[in-house]
Design a protein around this motif. Structure first.
Motif, PDB file in Angstrom:
ATOM      1  N   MET A 128       0.736  -1.266  -0.001  1.00 21.80           N
ATOM      2  CA  MET A 128       0.010   0.074  -0.015  1.00 21.80           C
ATOM      3  C   MET A 128       0.975   1.228   0.029  1.00 21.80           C
ATOM      4  O   MET A 128       1.774   1.374   0.574  1.00 21.80           O
ATOM      5  CB  MET A 128      -0.711  -0.163   1.357  1.00 21.80           C
ATOM      6  N   ASN A 129       0.456   2.397  -0.788  1.00 20.65           N
ATOM      7  CA  ASN A 129       1.153   3.790  -0.671  1.00 20.65           C
ATOM      8  C   ASN A 129       0.843   4.147   0.629  1.00 20.65           C
ATOM      9  O   ASN A 129      -0.181   4.462   0.894  1.00 20.65           O
ATOM     10  CB  ASN A 129       0.627   4.352  -1.828  1.00 20.65           C
ATOM     11  N   CYS A 130       1.923   4.378   1.431  1.00 26.92           N
ATOM     12  CA  CYS A 130       1.782   4.906   2.722  1.00 26.92           C
ATOM     13  C   CYS A 130       1.663   6.459   2.853  1.00 26.92           C
ATOM     14  O   CYS A 130       1.950   7.026   3.777  1.00 26.92           O
ATOM     15  CB  CYS A 130       2.737   4.182   3.628  1.00 26.92           C
ATOM     16  N   SER A 131       1.196   7.017   1.776  1.00 26.80           N
ATOM     17  CA  SER A 131       1.188   8.656   1.911  1.00 26.80           C
ATOM     18  C   SER A 131      -0.211   8.997   1.779  1.00 26.80           C
ATOM     19  O   SER A 131      -1.193   8.333   1.640  1.00 26.80           O
ATOM     20  CB  SER A 131       1.969   9.025   0.630  1.00 26.80           C
ATOM     21  N   ASN A 132      -0.685   9.892   2.079  1.00 26.62           N
ATOM     22  CA  ASN A 132      -1.955  10.536   2.119  1.00 26.62           C
ATOM     23  C   ASN A 132      -2.340  11.096   0.775  1.00 26.62           C
ATOM     24  O   ASN A 132      -1.752  11.924   0.318  1.00 26.62           O
ATOM     25  CB  ASN A 132      -1.934  11.831   3.124  1.00 26.62           C
ATOM     26  N   PRO A 133      -3.231  10.281   0.263  1.00 27.13           N
ATOM     27  CA  PRO A 133      -3.906  10.584  -1.173  1.00 27.13           C
ATOM     28  C   PRO A 133      -4.651  12.178  -1.178  1.00 27.13           C
ATOM     29  O   PRO A 133      -4.991  12.430  -2.285  1.00 27.13           O
ATOM     30  CB  PRO A 133      -4.723   9.491  -1.543  1.00 27.13           C
ATOM     31  N   LEU A 134      -4.960  12.601  -0.054  1.00 29.78           N
ATOM     32  CA  LEU A 134      -5.966  13.640  -0.028  1.00 29.78           C
ATOM     33  C   LEU A 134      -5.004  15.008  -0.336  1.00 29.78           C
ATOM     34  O   LEU A 134      -5.953  16.077  -1.126  1.00 29.78           O
ATOM     35  CB  LEU A 134      -6.718  13.811   1.345  1.00 29.78           C
ATOM     36  N   SER A 135      -4.182  14.952  -0.074  1.00 27.85           N
ATOM     37  CA  SER A 135      -3.284  16.378  -0.154  1.00 27.85           C
ATOM     38  C   SER A 135      -3.094  16.859  -1.696  1.00 27.85           C
ATOM     39  O   SER A 135      -3.384  18.243  -1.758  1.00 27.85           O
ATOM     40  CB  SER A 135      -1.916  16.280   0.481  1.00 27.85           C
ATOM     41  N   ILE A 136      -3.063  15.936  -2.726  1.00 24.46           N
ATOM     42  CA  ILE A 136      -2.776  16.474  -4.059  1.00 24.46           C
ATOM     43  C   ILE A 136      -4.272  16.876  -4.512  1.00 24.46           C
ATOM     44  O   ILE A 136      -4.364  17.920  -5.238  1.00 24.46           O
ATOM     45  CB  ILE A 136      -2.529  15.462  -4.852  1.00 24.46           C
ATOM     46  N   VAL A 137      -5.211  16.216  -3.993  1.00 30.03           N
ATOM     47  CA  VAL A 137      -6.485  16.718  -4.454  1.00 30.03           C
ATOM     48  C   VAL A 137      -7.230  18.300  -3.884  1.00 30.03           C
ATOM     49  O   VAL A 137      -7.350  18.948  -4.609  1.00 30.03           O
ATOM     50  CB  VAL A 137      -7.940  15.555  -3.785  1.00 30.03           C
ATOM     51  N   TRP A 138      -6.653  18.186  -2.587  1.00 22.44           N
ATOM     52  CA  TRP A 138      -6.957  19.638  -1.940  1.00 22.44           C
ATOM     53  C   TRP A 138      -5.883  20.502  -2.668  1.00 22.44           C
ATOM     54  O   TRP A 138      -6.582  21.882  -2.910  1.00 22.44           O
ATOM     55  CB  TRP A 138      -6.274  19.637  -0.572  1.00 22.44           C
ATOM     56  N   LYS A 180     -10.941   9.312  -3.289  1.00 23.09           N
ATOM     57  CA  LYS A 180      -9.686   9.078  -3.072  1.00 23.09           C
ATOM     58  C   LYS A 180      -9.438   8.506  -1.521  1.00 23.09           C
ATOM     59  O   LYS A 180      -8.637   7.464  -1.188  1.00 23.09           O
ATOM     60  CB  LYS A 180      -8.943  10.417  -2.861  1.00 23.09           C
ATOM     61  N   PHE A 181     -10.443   9.090  -0.765  1.00 26.05           N
ATOM     62  CA  PHE A 181     -10.559   8.583   0.727  1.00 26.05           C
ATOM     63  C   PHE A 181     -11.183   7.040   0.713  1.00 26.05           C
ATOM     64  O   PHE A 181     -10.521   6.011   1.359  1.00 26.05           O
ATOM     65  CB  PHE A 181     -11.375   9.551   1.596  1.00 26.05           C
ATOM     66  N   GLU A 182     -11.935   6.747   0.061  1.00 25.64           N
ATOM     67  CA  GLU A 182     -12.529   5.611  -0.067  1.00 25.64           C
ATOM     68  C   GLU A 182     -11.543   4.350  -0.698  1.00 25.64           C
ATOM     69  O   GLU A 182     -11.410   3.468  -0.076  1.00 25.64           O
ATOM     70  CB  GLU A 182     -13.779   5.449  -0.956  1.00 25.64           C
ATOM     71  N   ARG A 183     -10.986   4.702  -1.659  1.00 25.71           N
ATOM     72  CA  ARG A 183      -9.886   3.911  -2.418  1.00 25.71           C
ATOM     73  C   ARG A 183      -8.769   3.567  -1.282  1.00 25.71           C
ATOM     74  O   ARG A 183      -8.345   2.506  -1.069  1.00 25.71           O
ATOM     75  CB  ARG A 183      -9.247   4.383  -3.550  1.00 25.71           C
ATOM     76  N   PHE A 184      -8.139   4.567  -0.444  1.00 35.14           N
ATOM     77  CA  PHE A 184      -7.303   4.739   0.367  1.00 35.14           C
ATOM     78  C   PHE A 184      -7.854   3.768   1.690  1.00 35.14           C
ATOM     79  O   PHE A 184      -6.953   2.600   2.236  1.00 35.14           O
ATOM     80  CB  PHE A 184      -7.259   5.788   1.190  1.00 35.14           C
ATOM     81  N   LEU A 185      -9.131   3.806   2.123  1.00 37.42           N
ATOM     82  CA  LEU A 185      -9.640   2.907   3.204  1.00 37.42           C
ATOM     83  C   LEU A 185      -9.727   1.593   2.783  1.00 37.42           C
ATOM     84  O   LEU A 185      -9.301   0.612   3.600  1.00 37.42           O
ATOM     85  CB  LEU A 185     -10.991   3.565   3.337  1.00 37.42           C
ATOM     86  N   ARG A 186     -10.158   1.242   1.730  1.00 36.59           N
ATOM     87  CA  ARG A 186     -10.169  -0.397   1.137  1.00 36.59           C
ATOM     88  C   ARG A 186      -8.968  -1.019   0.987  1.00 36.59           C
ATOM     89  O   ARG A 186      -8.522  -1.701   1.544  1.00 36.59           O
ATOM     90  CB  ARG A 186     -10.754  -0.355  -0.284  1.00 36.59           C
ATOM     91  N   ASP A 187      -7.764  -0.082   0.454  1.00 38.86           N
ATOM     92  CA  ASP A 187      -6.488  -0.415   0.525  1.00 38.86           C
ATOM     93  C   ASP A 187      -5.827  -0.686   1.929  1.00 38.86           C
ATOM     94  O   ASP A 187      -5.225  -1.707   2.191  1.00 38.86           O
ATOM     95  CB  ASP A 187      -5.551   0.420  -0.368  1.00 38.86           C
ATOM     96  N   TYR A 188      -6.358   0.286   2.890  1.00 37.73           N
ATOM     97  CA  TYR A 188      -5.677  -0.050   4.158  1.00 37.73           C
ATOM     98  C   TYR A 188      -6.256  -1.252   4.803  1.00 37.73           C
ATOM     99  O   TYR A 188      -5.534  -2.006   5.470  1.00 37.73           O
ATOM    100  CB  TYR A 188      -6.204   1.148   4.995  1.00 37.73           C
ATOM    101  N   LEU A 189      -7.723  -1.454   4.465  1.00 34.80           N
ATOM    102  CA  LEU A 189      -8.013  -2.498   5.219  1.00 34.80           C
ATOM    103  C   LEU A 189      -7.575  -4.023   4.835  1.00 34.80           C
ATOM    104  O   LEU A 189      -7.309  -4.706   5.380  1.00 34.80           O
ATOM    105  CB  LEU A 189      -9.524  -2.622   5.111  1.00 34.80           C
ATOM    106  N   GLN A 190      -7.185  -3.764   3.426  1.00 32.43           N
ATOM    107  CA  GLN A 190      -6.783  -5.043   2.636  1.00 32.43           C
ATOM    108  C   GLN A 190      -5.258  -5.318   3.203  1.00 32.43           C
ATOM    109  O   GLN A 190      -4.946  -6.480   3.399  1.00 32.43           O
ATOM    110  CB  GLN A 190      -6.812  -4.927   1.190  1.00 32.43           C
ATOM    111  N   GLU A 191      -4.743  -4.415   3.440  1.00 37.66           N
ATOM    112  CA  GLU A 191      -3.314  -4.239   4.086  1.00 37.66           C
ATOM    113  C   GLU A 191      -3.234  -4.960   5.339  1.00 37.66           C
ATOM    114  O   GLU A 191      -2.401  -5.865   5.882  1.00 37.66           O
ATOM    115  CB  GLU A 191      -2.459  -3.062   3.966  1.00 37.66           C
TER     116      GLU A 191
END
Length: 178
Positions: A1-11, A72-83
């Motif tokens: 999993m990419n351990c960075s915050n995906p929201l900052s680029i969207v912001w 982006k949040f939802e994708r992060f959350l799914r990846d996080y749970l899978q990890e």
């Protein structure tokens, strides 16, 4: 999993888009606006029309970035749970472990966002259930935007991009620490 915050680029993209529209609105009062607006949709229009379009665009940008932040949040959350579910691979018997993990990963892709938020609320966010409640408000607003803004079914509250970013970012940052 990419351990960075995906929201900052969207912001960052939200702020740039919003600022570009604000600057364009300011140009409408500039002495040299015809030259500055040359080759734009505003060049042949009066400034009242242009201001109205820009105001409407600012509202639309707000909604579209709430949608983008949520995705982006939802994708992060799914990846996080899978990890985090990867520990299933160490389950005994080992012949069951890998297929069980693969099944879990597949299933997480179909979990409803509210189910994932409820899981977080019962585990890592017990003392911050209000944050999960704010995420659910953001989800309801995102759903309203994503499904065409049905005027007969308004969400309980209007969510601004800044609110969505702060709420979802707090959750992501907490998860990245765990």
């Amino acid at each position: 999993m990419n351990c960075s915050n995906p929201l900052s680029i969207v912001w960052e993209n939200y702020e740039a888009s919003r600022d570009a529209l604000i600057i364009t609105k300011r140009v409408l009062t500039h002495d040299d606006k015809e030259r500055l607006l040359f080759h734009t949709t505003f060049s042949a229009k009066d400034s009242t029309y242009a201001k109205r379009v820009i105001e409407n665009s600012l509202k639309e940008v707000e909604d579209l970035f709430v949608l983008s932040l949520w995705s982006k949040f939802e994708r992060f959350l799914r990846d996080y749970l899978q990890e985090k579910g990867a520990t299933l691979q160490t389950t005994q018997p080992t012949a069951l472990a890998q297929p069980m993990y693969a099944y879990f990963c597949d299933e997480v892709e179909f979990w409803k966002p509210n189910q994932m938020l409820d899981l977080l609320k019962k585990t890592l966010f017990i003392s911050h259930s209000d944050l999960i409640g704010q995420a659910k408000q953001t989800l309801a607003y995102r759903d309203w935007v994503a499904h065409g803004k049905n005027l007969n079914k308004h969400p309980s509250s209007t969510i601004k991009a800044k609110f969505a970013y702060k709420t979802l970012n707090n959750i992501v940052e907490t998860l990245l620490l765990n």
